[in-house]
Scaffold this active site. Structure first.
Site, PDB file in Angstrom:
ATOM      1  N   ASP C 162       0.866  -1.186   0.000  1.00 45.18           N
ATOM      2  CA  ASP C 162       0.000   0.000   0.000  1.00 45.18           C
ATOM      3  C   ASP C 162       0.903   1.236   0.000  1.00 45.18           C
ATOM      4  O   ASP C 162       1.447   1.617   1.042  1.00 45.18           O
ATOM      5  CB  ASP C 162      -0.902   0.017   1.241  1.00 45.18           C
ATOM      6  CG  ASP C 162      -1.979  -1.072   1.201  1.00 45.18           C
ATOM      7  OD1 ASP C 162      -1.802  -2.070   0.453  1.00 45.18           O
ATOM      8  OD2 ASP C 162      -3.001  -0.927   1.910  1.00 45.18           O
ATOM      9  N   LYS C 225      -6.848   3.432  -3.378  1.00 45.11           N
ATOM     10  CA  LYS C 225      -7.251   3.443  -1.978  1.00 45.11           C
ATOM     11  C   LYS C 225      -7.397   4.882  -1.534  1.00 45.11           C
ATOM     12  O   LYS C 225      -6.605   5.748  -1.937  1.00 45.11           O
ATOM     13  CB  LYS C 225      -6.157   2.717  -1.171  1.00 45.11           C
ATOM     14  CG  LYS C 225      -6.317   2.742   0.326  1.00 45.11           C
ATOM     15  CD  LYS C 225      -5.251   1.841   0.985  1.00 45.11           C
ATOM     16  CE  LYS C 225      -5.176   2.066   2.489  1.00 45.11           C
ATOM     17  NZ  LYS C 225      -4.110   1.278   3.125  1.00 45.11           N
ATOM     18  N   LYS C 261     -10.234   0.470  -2.349  1.00 48.79           N
ATOM     19  CA  LYS C 261     -10.153   0.263  -0.904  1.00 48.79           C
ATOM     20  C   LYS C 261     -10.377   1.583  -0.178  1.00 48.79           C
ATOM     21  O   LYS C 261      -9.496   2.440  -0.172  1.00 48.79           O
ATOM     22  CB  LYS C 261      -8.780  -0.313  -0.538  1.00 48.79           C
ATOM     23  CG  LYS C 261      -8.573  -0.495   0.971  1.00 48.79           C
ATOM     24  CD  LYS C 261      -7.240  -1.171   1.262  1.00 48.79           C
ATOM     25  CE  LYS C 261      -6.920  -1.148   2.768  1.00 48.79           C
ATOM     26  NZ  LYS C 261      -5.599  -1.733   3.050  1.00 48.79           N
TER      27      LYS C 261
END
Lengths: 481, 297, 326
Positions: C162, C225, C261
């Protein structure tokens, strides 16, 4: 794991209980502070989603009209104007509070008698109806500052004939300013939807409103005609279709009576190529299908710029498919019931459209049963000359037309005798406002649609009528100015 | 010099007669029907012939008004005001002529007729000043709940049909015409025989004071014949029946119903036109438009 | 354009217009600035309106299980250490020991230096290990330092990385720089999946979120995300709508599936169900899997477990019925 996997997310029915509506078996006219009389033709109030009767209603006749008008006259002289704006304001405030307190009951009742989705009656009709009374409560003692000169006089007895959609909100939009001005009212709700109006009578009772200030006469069109033509009715207000509105006006010609009309529309959404696409899709879908298209300001026409038309219509279909057609009492229902008569009328309109060369697409969303529902429907390849492009559709049908230049968009949008509402979609401010200026409508929503507020005047031009509801302009119909 | 004077003293000069025409689309024209009616003074004596408008003239006048509408409605409020101030100036400049005509037509002593003309000038002036203040008077900001700006403003209804007052030839006409002009509308006015002379003179003032052709169209003739046609014409958006007799009102209302025309609520009998005006007519000939736009980052 | 060699060759597998956008910074900037706008008010209304969808009864139970399977159970505190990671790993494998049919979560998300502990604790469980990297949460460091972090995470066995974008560069309009950084991380983290954190709360409006989503997708993100969880506002429904629109359009135009996300601020079952509704309505039913949608959350799992128990047993649960995240 051979068994089929359950769907990871589904909407189960979330039904409101019909019992919340506290339906009674029998309803009577509300005259002079009492539920009495009703010696006219009795009739059943029918749930358009099921075709089953909800309650029996005693219809009004000429004697009920006479009684109601004289009660309103007496209330006007003795009990309403004389008490002054400050006291009237507090009664309006009480009504608003009672509408808020009984909102759930009324929302379910309105959904039952209209077929409109309960989520819509709950989140839209009731809060807005209460907001009307709150807004006009504030005007009752400030009429000197409403822009009509000092001490504007009220109209006296007002007769109001109302349509069958959003019955409680449309009543509130007209009764609240009338009462604020010091007028008294006799309301004739639509034959199909008398129940919320009669329960509103009960709310007036609970608010301690002086007898005769508000009277409600259920019945058919004949009762409405008698009411508006009654010599004791100083001011007539008609809300409904343009066709009926013209007839009402002809009937009242030469009677020395003032009339305000809120009539039909053939609203339009203009989508320019530079519009925010997703929001424009949402606006067009809401515009056409909100309340099954049964609002007079519905955007029943789409004018989309030719260069993006194909992509836009594809998005439109996809979004339209996601609308859930179903039981009006299910909180997940987006599009409710119309009743079989309305479905028949709209089917005819659609057939005519197809015969004239339009292409029909109806959402595959399955209604709970055959009668009384029409899933959202698009007509593409529509031309300006076709009847669907000119009609007051008043149902979940959207006609799609295209344009090439802003000038052409405006010309096509204005090419109708109606002039109620329009939406303009463009991220370019100057173009959106230029278009808004040129549209011959009473309301323009730029990058929005179906926004309403008690402070914002709403009403039509041309054959959409001359009335305004909302704001100081909403007082005019009830003042002798 | 002395010859001329003596000539004038001994022989009455023969005046050049004037033909009173219709004023349509900025031009003066005879009725296409060729009909005329005699115009008399309040003494009953013949003064001149005036064109008697026909149904075809009415159609032409409505078409001329519609054609002029976009330009007049689209002109800036400032500009409309300037044009109307100019009309007031022109009236003021020909005050004596109007006073003579009003005195003759209405049978008033000259000082009274002069006072009527003065009021008419002031009335035009009053309405001229309104053109760029209508938004303040009739519109404003709507304090809506939610992330939107919402405002309202008046827009002209379009073509307004007017049955001119019969009790006041010049002041009455100015009182009904000026609010129609000030709001950006175009007018088709029916003027009865008794008011024809000052009406045509007013048109001459309009024609020479920058009022675009077609903004005001004046048809002289018999209103009872043409008014129902005006009321039923589907390209007429509003009707001011000020000069219509009581017997005609019902018919006009019924005819206007077919196209949901705006119908100005006017009293019977005619009001006293010398009374100071109110904004009522400005409100009547405008439609309020509400415009919303979201407020987002 | 003609006289300077392209900084990137057009990407393979993309349709012409998208490939063209990756040619050089000028082309990328033109593409991003040319994207259609988003009307904030309309977007927020749609999000609010969809949030009113009712999901009840059995449907709710299924939605809860769907959501549990999408959770990236996350711990990103300075006090994190091996024992905390082992505790969370146990919970990730079997969230509620009383109910063995509760699905396992999607992944455990930790700092890079704890990846090896997480990998050891989750071996054979099917639960993925995700690691934040690239000078999380601010992204303020050199590319060398950022890539070194990525390498540490990947070499320690992370399945998913991430990363955060350089918001400073993005807001300065240096789209090429942001793009290059994502591409380099993408290259360094293979074969691990790359989630690109936009930190939407710092981007100043939906139009920028929309542009950043496209930028990240063009540069090779597998997931986009919303947030680090360290900046407020973190995930919101409208912002998630924007990301979902982007992956749907990406799929429509390229045929390639990409995931979304939302992270930070999603604490209750009610919130989670609203996000699932958004996934269904905005992107489509095919996104309702852990391969395409994740929740970045720490507290959410416990609320899902309590609500699940309530659905099954018909009585309300309490916080001590499920394990604390310590």
């Amino acid at each position: 794991m051979t068994e089929p996997k359950p769907r990871p997310l589904a909407y189960a029915p979330a039904l409101e209980s019909a019992a919340l509506a506290r339906l009674r078996e029998h309803y009577r006219p509300f005259v002079d502070g009492e539920f009495t009389g009703g010696t006219g033709e009795p009739f059943s109030s029918v749930n358009p989603a099921t075709a089953e009767p909800l309650a029996e209603v005693s219809g009004s006749d000429a004697s009920d009209v006479d009684r109601a008008v004289s009660a309103a006259e007496e209330a006007f002289r003795q009990r309403w104007t004389p008490i002054g704006g400050t006291e009237r304001a507090k009664y309006l405030f009480r009504i608003a509070r009672l509408l808020q307190e009984r909102a759930r009951e009324l929302a379910v009742l309105a959904s039952l008698e209209t077929g409109e989705p309960v989520r819509k009656t709950t989140e839209f009709d009731l809060p807005n109806a209460a907001a009307q009374f709150l807004h006009y409560a504030g005007w009752a003692d400030k009429l000197d500052y409403a822009g009509f000169g000092p001490s504007p006089a009220p109209q006296g007895v007002v007769g109001q004939v109302l349509p069958s959609n959003l019955p409680l909100l449309l009543l509130a939009q007209r009764v609240a300013p009338a009462l604020a001005c010091g007028a008294t009212v006799v309301v004739k709700p639509a034959e199909r939807t008398p129940l919320t109006a009669l329960v509103f009578g009960e709310i007036c009772e609970q608010a301690g409103l002086p007898a005769g200030v508000v009277n409600v006469l259920p019945g058919g069109p004949g009762v409405g005609a008698k009411l508006l033509a009654h010599p004791g009715v100083r001011k007539a207000v008609f809300a409904g279709s343009t066709e009926t509105g013209k007839r009402v006006r002809r009937d009242l010609a030469g009677r020395g009576k003032r009339l305000t009309s809120d009539l039909g529309g053939s609203g339009v959404n203009i989508v320019f190529a530079d519009a925010a696409p997703e929001e424009a899709v949402r606006g067009v879908v809401e515009g056409a299908f909100f309340n099954q298209g049964r609002v007079r300001c519905a955007g029943s026409r789409l004018l989309v710029e030719e260069s993006v038309a194909e992509e836009f219509v594809a998005r439109l279909r996809a979004r339209t498919e996601s609308l859930r057609v179903g039981d009006p009492l299910d909180r997940n229902t987006d599009v409710g019931a119309l009743g079989s008569a309305e479905v028949a009328r709209l089917s005819e309109l659609l057939e005519r459209g197809v015969a004239e060369g339009a292409t029909r697409w109806t959402s595959p969303a399955a209604p709970p049963h055959d009668g009384g529902f029409l899933p959202p429907t698009l007509l593409t390849d529509v031309q300006q000359s076709m009847s669907v492009a000119r009609a007051e559709v008043f149902g979940p049908v959207l006609s799609v037309l295209t344009f090439r230049t802003p000038e052409e968009a405006v010309t096509k949008a204005n090419n109708t005798p109606h002039g109620l509402a329009a939406g303009v979609w463009s991220e370019k401010g100057s173009r959106a406002l230029w278009t808004a200026r040129r549209l011959r409508t009473g309301v323009v929503w730029a990058n929005a649609f179906h926004r309403f507020d008690p402070t914002a005047p709403f009403g039509g031009r041309g054959e959409s009528g001359d009335g305004r509801v909302g704001g100081a302009a909403g007082l005019e119909a009830y003042l002798d100015v | 010099m002395s010859d001329g004077e003596s000539l004038a003293n001994t022989r009455k000069r023969v005046a050049v007669p004037k033909t009173y025409k219709l004023y349509v689309g900025g031009s003066f024209a005879r009725s296409e029907s060729g009909r005329v009616f005699p115009v008399t003074g309040s003494d009953g004596d013949f003064r001149a012939n005036a064109a008697q408008a026909s149904r075809k003239d009415l159609r032409d006048a409505v078409a001329a008004a519609r054609k002029a509408f976009d330009g007049w409605a689209g002109a800036s409020a400032h500009n409309r005001g300037q044009v109307m101030f100019r009309v007031a100036e022109m009236l003021e400049g020909t005050r004596d002529r109007f006073a003579g005509e009003v005195a003759d037509v209405e049978g008033l002593p000259l000082p009274e007729a002069e006072a009527v003309v003065d009021t008419a000038v002031d009335r035009m002036f009053w309405y001229a000043g309104w053109t760029d203040k209508l938004g303040v008077l009739l519109g404003g900001v709507n304090q809506v709940a939610g992330p939107y700006t919402s405002h309202g403003g008046p827009e002209p209804v379009g073509v307004v049909g007017v049955v001119a007052p019969r009790s006041s030839s010049l002041l009455g006409l100015v009182s009904v015409l000026a609010p129609v002009m000030a709001t950006g509308n175009c007018a088709v006015v029916l003027v009865g025989p008794e008011a024809a002379v000052p009406a045509v003179s007013l048109c001459e003032a309009l024609a020479t004071s920058d009022v675009p052709g077609g903004v005001v169209n004046v048809l002289t003739g018999e209103p009872t014949e043409l008014a129902p046609r005006l009321a039923s014409h589907s390209d007429v958006d509003a009707l001011d029946p000020s000069g219509a007799e009581e017997s005609l009102r019902g018919e006009l209302e019924e005819a206007a119903a077919a196209t949901v025309k705006r119908m100005l609520d006017v009293p019977l009998p005619e009001q006293d036109w010398s009374e100071p005006p109110t904004p009522k007519r400005l409100r009547a000939f405008t439609d309020l438009k509400t415009v919303w736009h979201p407020l987002g980052e | 354009m003609v006289d300077s060699p392209p900084s990137n060759p057009p990407k393979a597998g993309l349709p012409g217009d998208l490939a063209e956008a990756t040619r050089d910074e000028a082309a990328l900037t033109r593409f991003l600035r040319g994207l259609p706008g988003i009307d904030a008010v309309g977007l927020e209304q749609r999000a609010a309106s969809l949030a009113g969808r009712a999901v009840k009864g059995d449907a709710k139970l299924r939605a809860i299980d769907t959501a549990i399977g999408m959770v990236d159970l996350t711990t990103l505190e300075g006090a994190d250490n091996a024992s905390k990671v082992r505790a969370l790993a146990a919970k990730a494998r079997r969230p509620d020991s009383r109910f063995p049919d509760v699905p396992r979560v999607a992944a455990l998300c930790v700092y890079p230096d704890l990846v090896s502990d997480a990998v050891a604790a989750l071996r054979g469980s099917g639960v993925g290990v995700a690691s934040v990297a690239t000078a999380f949460p601010s992204g303020r460091s050199t590319i060398r330092a950022k890539l070194a972090e990525v390498e540490l995470a990947v070499e320690s066995g992370a399945d998913e990385v991430d990363m955060v974008i350089d918001r400073g560069a993005f807001l300065a309009g240096e789209y090429g720089r942001v793009f290059d950084e994502i591409e380099q991380v993408r290259a360094a983290c293979a074969p691990a999946h790359l989630k690109v954190i936009l930190e939407t709360g710092e981007l100043g409006g939906y139009d920028n979120v929309w542009r950043a989503s496209w930028l990240a997708l063009l540069a090779g993100a597998d997931f986009i995300k919303t947030s680090t969880g360290k900046v407020s506002p973190a995930a919101t429904l409208p912002v998630t709508h924007v990301l979902l629109r982007a992956v749907r359009e990406w799929r429509d135009r390229t045929g390639q599936p990409r995931g979304v996300k939302p992270a930070g601020g999603i604490r209750t079952t009610k919130d989670a169900v609203r996000y699932l509704v958004a996934v269904l309505e905005v992107a489509g039913p095919e996104w309702l899997t852990p391969e395409s949608f994740r929740f970045g959350a720490s507290g959410l799992l416990n609320d899902l477990l309590m609500q699940r128990e309530t659905q099954l047993d018909g009585h309300y649960s309490g916080p001590d019925q499920v394990a604390v995240d310590l």
